[in-house]
Design a protein around this motif. Structure first.
Motif, PDB file in Angstrom:
ATOM      1  N   SER B 103     123.958 -41.340 101.970  1.00  0.00           N
ATOM      2  CA  SER B 103     122.743 -40.585 101.646  1.00  0.00           C
ATOM      3  C   SER B 103     122.564 -40.558 100.120  1.00  0.00           C
ATOM      4  O   SER B 103     123.447 -40.984  99.365  1.00  0.00           O
ATOM      5  CB  SER B 103     122.884 -39.161 102.169  1.00  0.00           C
ATOM      6  OG  SER B 103     123.911 -38.505 101.456  1.00  0.00           O
ATOM      7  N   THR B 104     121.422 -40.001  99.683  1.00  0.00           N
ATOM      8  CA  THR B 104     121.161 -39.858  98.246  1.00  0.00           C
ATOM      9  C   THR B 104     122.328 -39.115  97.585  1.00  0.00           C
ATOM     10  O   THR B 104     122.878 -39.567  96.583  1.00  0.00           O
ATOM     11  CB  THR B 104     119.858 -39.061  98.055  1.00  0.00           C
ATOM     12  OG1 THR B 104     118.805 -39.820  98.638  1.00  0.00           O
ATOM     13  CG2 THR B 104     119.572 -38.788  96.596  1.00  0.00           C
ATOM     14  N   LEU B 130     120.574 -34.525  90.436  1.00  0.00           N
ATOM     15  CA  LEU B 130     119.475 -34.786  91.383  1.00  0.00           C
ATOM     16  C   LEU B 130     118.263 -33.919  91.044  1.00  0.00           C
ATOM     17  O   LEU B 130     117.117 -34.354  91.182  1.00  0.00           O
ATOM     18  CB  LEU B 130     119.927 -34.539  92.826  1.00  0.00           C
ATOM     19  CG  LEU B 130     120.799 -35.637  93.456  1.00  0.00           C
ATOM     20  CD1 LEU B 130     121.205 -35.263  94.879  1.00  0.00           C
ATOM     21  CD2 LEU B 130     120.071 -36.975  93.469  1.00  0.00           C
ATOM     22  N   LEU B 135     115.029 -35.273  92.653  1.00  0.00           N
ATOM     23  CA  LEU B 135     115.303 -35.721  94.027  1.00  0.00           C
ATOM     24  C   LEU B 135     116.204 -34.765  94.804  1.00  0.00           C
ATOM     25  O   LEU B 135     116.774 -35.156  95.825  1.00  0.00           O
ATOM     26  CB  LEU B 135     115.952 -37.115  94.008  1.00  0.00           C
ATOM     27  CG  LEU B 135     114.999 -38.276  93.775  1.00  0.00           C
ATOM     28  CD1 LEU B 135     115.773 -39.573  93.667  1.00  0.00           C
ATOM     29  CD2 LEU B 135     113.982 -38.402  94.908  1.00  0.00           C
ATOM     30  N   HIS B 138     115.605 -34.565  98.365  1.00  0.00           N
ATOM     31  CA  HIS B 138     115.825 -35.809  99.127  1.00  0.00           C
ATOM     32  C   HIS B 138     117.301 -36.145  99.240  1.00  0.00           C
ATOM     33  O   HIS B 138     117.666 -37.268  99.549  1.00  0.00           O
ATOM     34  CB  HIS B 138     115.096 -36.983  98.444  1.00  0.00           C
ATOM     35  CG  HIS B 138     113.610 -36.858  98.511  1.00  0.00           C
ATOM     36  ND1 HIS B 138     112.907 -35.970  97.728  1.00  0.00           N
ATOM     37  CD2 HIS B 138     112.697 -37.503  99.280  1.00  0.00           C
ATOM     38  CE1 HIS B 138     111.622 -36.079  98.002  1.00  0.00           C
ATOM     39  NE2 HIS B 138     111.457 -36.996  98.947  1.00  0.00           N
ATOM     40  N   LYS B 139     118.133 -35.147  99.003  1.00  0.00           N
ATOM     41  CA  LYS B 139     119.566 -35.450  98.906  1.00  0.00           C
ATOM     42  C   LYS B 139     120.183 -35.953 100.215  1.00  0.00           C
ATOM     43  O   LYS B 139     121.201 -36.622 100.213  1.00  0.00           O
ATOM     44  CB  LYS B 139     120.357 -34.252  98.373  1.00  0.00           C
ATOM     45  CG  LYS B 139     120.344 -33.033  99.265  1.00  0.00           C
ATOM     46  CD  LYS B 139     121.224 -31.965  98.664  1.00  0.00           C
ATOM     47  CE  LYS B 139     121.256 -30.748  99.569  1.00  0.00           C
ATOM     48  NZ  LYS B 139     122.118 -29.708  99.050  1.00  0.00           N
ATOM     49  N   PRO B 143     118.859 -44.450 101.678  1.00  0.00           N
ATOM     50  CA  PRO B 143     118.015 -45.282 100.813  1.00  0.00           C
ATOM     51  C   PRO B 143     116.782 -45.854 101.521  1.00  0.00           C
ATOM     52  O   PRO B 143     115.715 -45.928 100.920  1.00  0.00           O
ATOM     53  CB  PRO B 143     118.963 -46.398 100.382  1.00  0.00           C
ATOM     54  CG  PRO B 143     120.297 -45.771 100.399  1.00  0.00           C
ATOM     55  CD  PRO B 143     120.274 -44.801 101.541  1.00  0.00           C
ATOM     56  N   LEU B 146     113.577 -43.855 101.346  1.00  0.00           N
ATOM     57  CA  LEU B 146     113.025 -43.514 100.032  1.00  0.00           C
ATOM     58  C   LEU B 146     112.111 -44.635  99.540  1.00  0.00           C
ATOM     59  O   LEU B 146     112.256 -45.795  99.933  1.00  0.00           O
ATOM     60  CB  LEU B 146     114.166 -43.329  99.016  1.00  0.00           C
ATOM     61  CG  LEU B 146     115.203 -42.238  99.306  1.00  0.00           C
ATOM     62  CD1 LEU B 146     116.356 -42.341  98.306  1.00  0.00           C
ATOM     63  CD2 LEU B 146     114.571 -40.853  99.236  1.00  0.00           C
ATOM     64  N   GLN B 150     111.767 -43.760  93.992  1.00  0.00           N
ATOM     65  CA  GLN B 150     112.806 -42.759  94.330  1.00  0.00           C
ATOM     66  C   GLN B 150     114.191 -43.409  94.339  1.00  0.00           C
ATOM     67  O   GLN B 150     115.162 -42.832  93.865  1.00  0.00           O
ATOM     68  CB  GLN B 150     112.506 -42.149  95.701  1.00  0.00           C
ATOM     69  CG  GLN B 150     111.341 -41.168  95.670  1.00  0.00           C
ATOM     70  CD  GLN B 150     110.925 -40.725  97.055  1.00  0.00           C
ATOM     71  OE1 GLN B 150     111.027 -41.479  98.014  1.00  0.00           O
ATOM     72  NE2 GLN B 150     110.423 -39.502  97.155  1.00  0.00           N
ATOM     73  N   ARG B 151     114.265 -44.622  94.864  1.00  0.00           N
ATOM     74  CA  ARG B 151     115.572 -45.324  94.904  1.00  0.00           C
ATOM     75  C   ARG B 151     116.082 -45.551  93.484  1.00  0.00           C
ATOM     76  O   ARG B 151     117.261 -45.380  93.195  1.00  0.00           O
ATOM     77  CB  ARG B 151     115.429 -46.677  95.601  1.00  0.00           C
ATOM     78  CG  ARG B 151     115.244 -46.541  97.090  1.00  0.00           C
ATOM     79  CD  ARG B 151     115.197 -47.887  97.745  1.00  0.00           C
ATOM     80  NE  ARG B 151     114.409 -47.807  98.969  1.00  0.00           N
ATOM     81  CZ  ARG B 151     114.231 -48.800  99.810  1.00  0.00           C
ATOM     82  NH1 ARG B 151     114.762 -49.978  99.565  1.00  0.00           N
ATOM     83  NH2 ARG B 151     113.504 -48.662 100.888  1.00  0.00           N
ATOM     84  N   VAL B 154     117.503 -42.467  92.150  1.00  0.00           N
ATOM     85  CA  VAL B 154     118.864 -42.247  92.669  1.00  0.00           C
ATOM     86  C   VAL B 154     119.845 -43.086  91.857  1.00  0.00           C
ATOM     87  O   VAL B 154     120.918 -42.616  91.457  1.00  0.00           O
ATOM     88  CB  VAL B 154     118.967 -42.610  94.175  1.00  0.00           C
ATOM     89  CG1 VAL B 154     120.402 -42.429  94.677  1.00  0.00           C
ATOM     90  CG2 VAL B 154     118.012 -41.784  95.009  1.00  0.00           C
TER      91      VAL B 154
END
Lengths: 407, 230
Positions: B103-104, B130, B135, B138-139, B143, B146, B150-151, B154
Motif C-alpha cells: 500500500s501507499t 504522507l 496523500l 490514500h495511505k 499503487p 492511484l 499521486q504515484r 508516493v
C-alpha cells in the motif's frame, strides 16, 4: 519479518500462477498420500494375513530349534504344553495360545501321491488363529473327530480328490520310522498364497501326535489382541521363561515372515523411487513458476535493490515465497489427498490382481496414515523452499540499472 | 560554509553493446554542495541517466573516482553500497517504480523497515511525510488505485522519508501531464527547501529546467556547460 510480509503478498498477487503451482503440489501430494496409504494397507494386509493364517504373533520353541530343529525335529519338541499355556494365559495381551506339530511327508489318494507340509492343530483354536484363511469347501476340523483332514485348495485340485475321500499321509515319526495314517477329507482352505495352498494339510493335533508317535508338540503359537504389543509381550514371556528356568526360545512373527519382510523391502524401495520422482516434478514446477515471476518482477526487484535492499534480502524474499507456496499448497494437498483416499475407500477400494505367489486378488483400501501425511507435507515444504533457491540466485544477479529501467 | 556532498573526478563510463563500445560518460568531474537543487539536462543518450546512476551508487564508472557524502565508494561492497543508498540517498524514477503489492503506507515505510527503525517511530515518520505530500488519506491504497501524479508523490515520500542527504530523480515528470508535472516540481522544490536535502533531477524539458538553481548540460557524455539560474 520485513521480507516475510512482502513474500506472502507476492504469493497471492498472481492468483493464476499460484493456482498452477498449488495444482502441481496438490497432484504430487495426492500421489504420495494415496500411494503411501496403499503401501501401508498392503503391509497391514500382508502382515495380518501372515499372522492370522500361518504364524501367529509369537512362537515358542524348544531351545535350539531355530538352529538345529529343522534337520532333527524329533529332538526339539516341547513336552509340557499345558503348563506353559497356563502361564501364558496370565498375560492380558494374549488372546489365544495354541500348539502345533508340523511334519513333511506324502499325501496320497491311492492313485496320485504328492508331497505335503502338514500341521497338527488344535481344531477349536485353529479357527481363531487362522482367521484370514478361508474355508473354500466343506467344514473346519472338529474337536471330536481325530481322523479328519483339511487340505489347501490347490493341493485338493492337484490330487483330484473329492470330499469324503480317505487320504493317506505318509511321514517319518520322531524316531525316524515311516508311519502312515488314513484321514477323511472334510474341507479345503485358502490362505491367499498359492504356493502354500498347494502343499498344506491340517489334521487334529492328536492325530499328528499319533502319526509322529509322540505326546509332545513342536511349537506354541500365540495370538495377541494387538500386533503392536508384540515386543512388549515378548519381554514378558522371556521373563516367564527366565523365572521358571524353561528350556525355550521365542520367535516373533517378523523374524519368521521372510516373505513379508522381502515385500516390505521391495515396496519401500518402489515408494522411495516414486517419492523422488514426485519431488523432482514438484521442484521443477515451482522453480519454473518462480522464474516466470522473476521476469514479470524485474523492475520491482531492481527498485528494491536501488532503495537499499541487499542481495541477501532479495534471497530471503524468494525463499519465503517458496516456503509459503509449500506451506499453503501442502495444506491443500493434504486435504485433497485425504479426500481422494476417502473417496477410494468409500467406493470399495482399488482392485489389485493376485500378486506373485498369491492365489487371489484383493480390494486394496488406502490407509490415511499420519506418518505419510507428515512426511508428504514436510517434504513438500522443503522441496518448495529449495526450489526457490535458483530463481532467487537469478534475481540477485540482475543488474540494478537495467532492472529499474525494465519495461 | 556549505558542505560538499558529491565529488566526481574524471569519470569515464563505457558500455559494450554487442561488439560495439559505447562511451556514456567522458571525463566528467563534478562538485555538488549540500542543499542544492540541480538539473542535469541534455538530449536523449547524452548520459544523464548514467551520471545519476553513478552518483546514486547504482553503477560504477569505468574510470575515475566517486566520493558521495565524503565516502570513497569505488571499493565499496554491494552490501555496503545498499546500506549507503538506504541511509543517504532517495530515488525518484520516471515510471514511479512503486512496489505493487504494498500500500501507499507500506511503500513509504519500506526504506525505514530496512533501516531497522522501531514501528512507532516509523509510523510517525510515514504519516508526517504522507501529510506533507498530501496523500495521508490514500495511505491504504495500492499503487494501481492511484493516479500518475499521486504515484509520483508516493515515490517522493518514499525518497524523503529517511531524511536522505541526496535525492536523485531521473526524468520525474516525463510520464506526467504538464499540470501534474508542475505540481510535482513544486513539491520537490518545497521539499528541497524544507528538508535541506540536495536534489538532482534529469530532464530534457526546458520548462522543467527552469526550476533548477543550477543546471549541468550534457552532450555525448561530456559536461558542456554549467549554468546558474538567477
Amino acid at each position: 519479518m520485513k521480507f516475510f510480509k512482502l513474500a506472502l503478498r507476492n504469493v497471492f498477487r498472481n492468483k493464476r500462477r499460484t493456482s498452477i503451482t498449488f495444482l502441481s503440489i496438490i497432484a504430487g501430494m495426492i500421489a504420495l498420500i494415496v500411494f503411501g496409504g496403499f503401501v501401508e494397507y498392503s503391509f497391514w494386509g500382508l502382515r495380518e494375513s501372515t499372522i492370522h493364517s500361518q504364524l501367529g504373533h509369537i512362537q515358542i520353541f524348544k531351545k535350539g530349534y531355530s538352529e538345529k530343529g529343522r534337520s532333527n525335529p524329533g529332538e526339539y519338541l516341547i513336552k509340557d504344553f499345558r503348563s506353559i499355556e497356563k502361564k501364558l494365559y496370565r498375560l492380558p495381551e494374549i488372546e489365544l495360545v495354541t500348539a502345533r506339530l508340523s511334519f513333511s511327508g506324502l499325501i496320497s489318494t491311492g492313485e496320485k501321491t504328492l508331497t505335503c507340509k502338514g500341521f497338527g492343530v488344535i481344531p477349536e483354536r485353529e479357527k481363531k488363529l487362522a482367521s484370514f484363511e478361508t474355508l473354500k469347501e466343506g467344514s473346519h476340523l472338529s474337536a471330536e473327530n481325530k481322523d479328519e483332514i483339511l487340505v489347501g485348495v490347490e493341493l485338493k485340485k492337484s490330487l483330484g480328490a473329492n470330499m469324503g475321500d480317505y487320504l493317506t499321509i505318509l511321514t517319518t515319526n520322531s524316531f525316524g520310522m515311516i508311519n502312515a495314517g488314513d484321514l477323511k477329507l472334510i474341507g479345503t482352505g485358502q490362505s491367499g498364497s498359492a504356493e502354500y495352498d498347494a502343499v498344506f494339510v491340517k489334521i487334529p493335533l492328536n492325530a499328528a501326535q499319533t502319526l509322529l508317535d509322540t505326546q509332545s508338540i513342536e511349537k506354541v503359537v500365540i495370538l495377541l489382541s494387538k500386533t503392536e504389543d508384540t515386543e512388549k509381550v515378548v519381554k514378558k514371556i522371556q521373563q516367564i521363561i527366565d523365572d521358571n528356568n524353561l528350556d525355550l526360545e521365542i520367535r516373533t512373527w517378523d523374524q519368521l515372515a521372510t516373505y513379508y519382510n522381502s515385500v516390505v523391502r521391495l515396496y519401500n524401495g518402489i515408494f522411495n523411487v516414486i517419492k523422488v520422482i514426485i519431488a523432482i516434478i514438484v521442484f521443477f514446477s515451482i522453480a519454473n513458476t518462480m522464474i516466470m515471476s522473476i521476469f514479470e518482477r524485474v523492475k520491482e526487484i531492481g527498485t528494491l535493490r536501488a532503495i537499499g535492499t541487499k542481495k541477501s534480502g532479495i534471497m530471503q524474499m524468494f525463499l519465503w515465497e517458496g516456503f509459503f507456496v509449500g506451506v499453503l499448497g501442502g495444506i491443500l494437498g493434504i486435504i485433497a489427498g485425504v479426500l481422494v483416499a476417502l473417496i477410494i475407500n468409500i467406493s470399495g477400494g482399488i482392485y489389485i490382481p493376485p500378486p506373485p505367489g498369491m492365489g487371489v486378488g484383493y480390494q486394496s483400501l488406502i490407509f490415511v496414515v499420519p506418518e505419510v501425511l507428515i512426511y508428504s507435507y514436510l517434504s513438500t515444504v522443503i522441496v518448495s523452499t529449495l526450489s526457490s533457491i535458483y530463481p532467487a540466485a537469478k534475481a540477485i544477479r540482475l543488474y540494478i540499472v537495467e532492472a529499474i529501467a525494465h519495461t | 560554509m556549505t558542505k560538499q556532498i558529491i565529488n566526481l573526478k574524471n569519470i569515464d563510463k563505457e558500455y559494450k553493446l554487442g561488439q560495439t563500445k559505447i562511451t556514456a560518460l567522458k571525463d566528467v568531474s563534478l562538485d555538488i554542495q549540500a542543499g542544492e537543487f540541480i538539473s542535469v539536462c541534455g538530449p536523449s543518450g547524452s548520459g544523464k541517466t548514467t551520471l545519476l546512476n553513478i552518483i546514486g551508487c547504482l553503477d560504477t564508472p569505468t574510470k575515475g573516482n566517486v566520493k558521495i557524502i565524503e565516502k570513497d565508494v569505488i571499493n565499496y561492497s554491494d552490501a555496503k553500497l545498499s546500506e549507503l543508498r538506504n541511509k543517504y540517498i532517495g530515488f525518484i524514477f520516471q515510471s514511479f517504480n512503486l512496489i505493487p503489492v504494498l500500500s501507499t503506507f507500506e511503500n513509504v515505510d519500506y526504506p525505514l523497515v530496512l533501516l531497522g527503525m522501531k514501528k512507532k517511530q516509523r509510523q510517525e515518520k510515514v504519516h508526517a511525510i504522507l501529510s506533507e505530500v498530501g496523500l495521508y488519506d490514500h495511505k491504504k491504497h495500492r499503487p494501481d488505485e492511484l493516479s500518475g501524479g499521486q504515484r509520483q508523490r508516493v515515490a517522493i515520500a518514499r525518497a524523503l522519508v529517511t531524511n536522505p542527504k541526496l535525492v536523485l530523480a531521473d526524468e520525474p515528470t516525463a510520464n506526467l501531464d504538464h499540470k501534474t508535472g508542475v505540481a510535482i516540481l513544486d513539491l520537490m522544490q518545497k521539499m528541497n527547501e524544507e528538508h535541506n536535502c540536495t536534489f538532482i533531477f534529469s530532464t530534457h524539458d526546458p520548462e522543467v529546467m527552469k526550476y533548477a538553481k543550477k543546471i549541468y548540460h550534457l552532450r555525448d557524455g561530456e559536461i558542456q556547460k554549467q549554468g546558474k539560474r538567477s
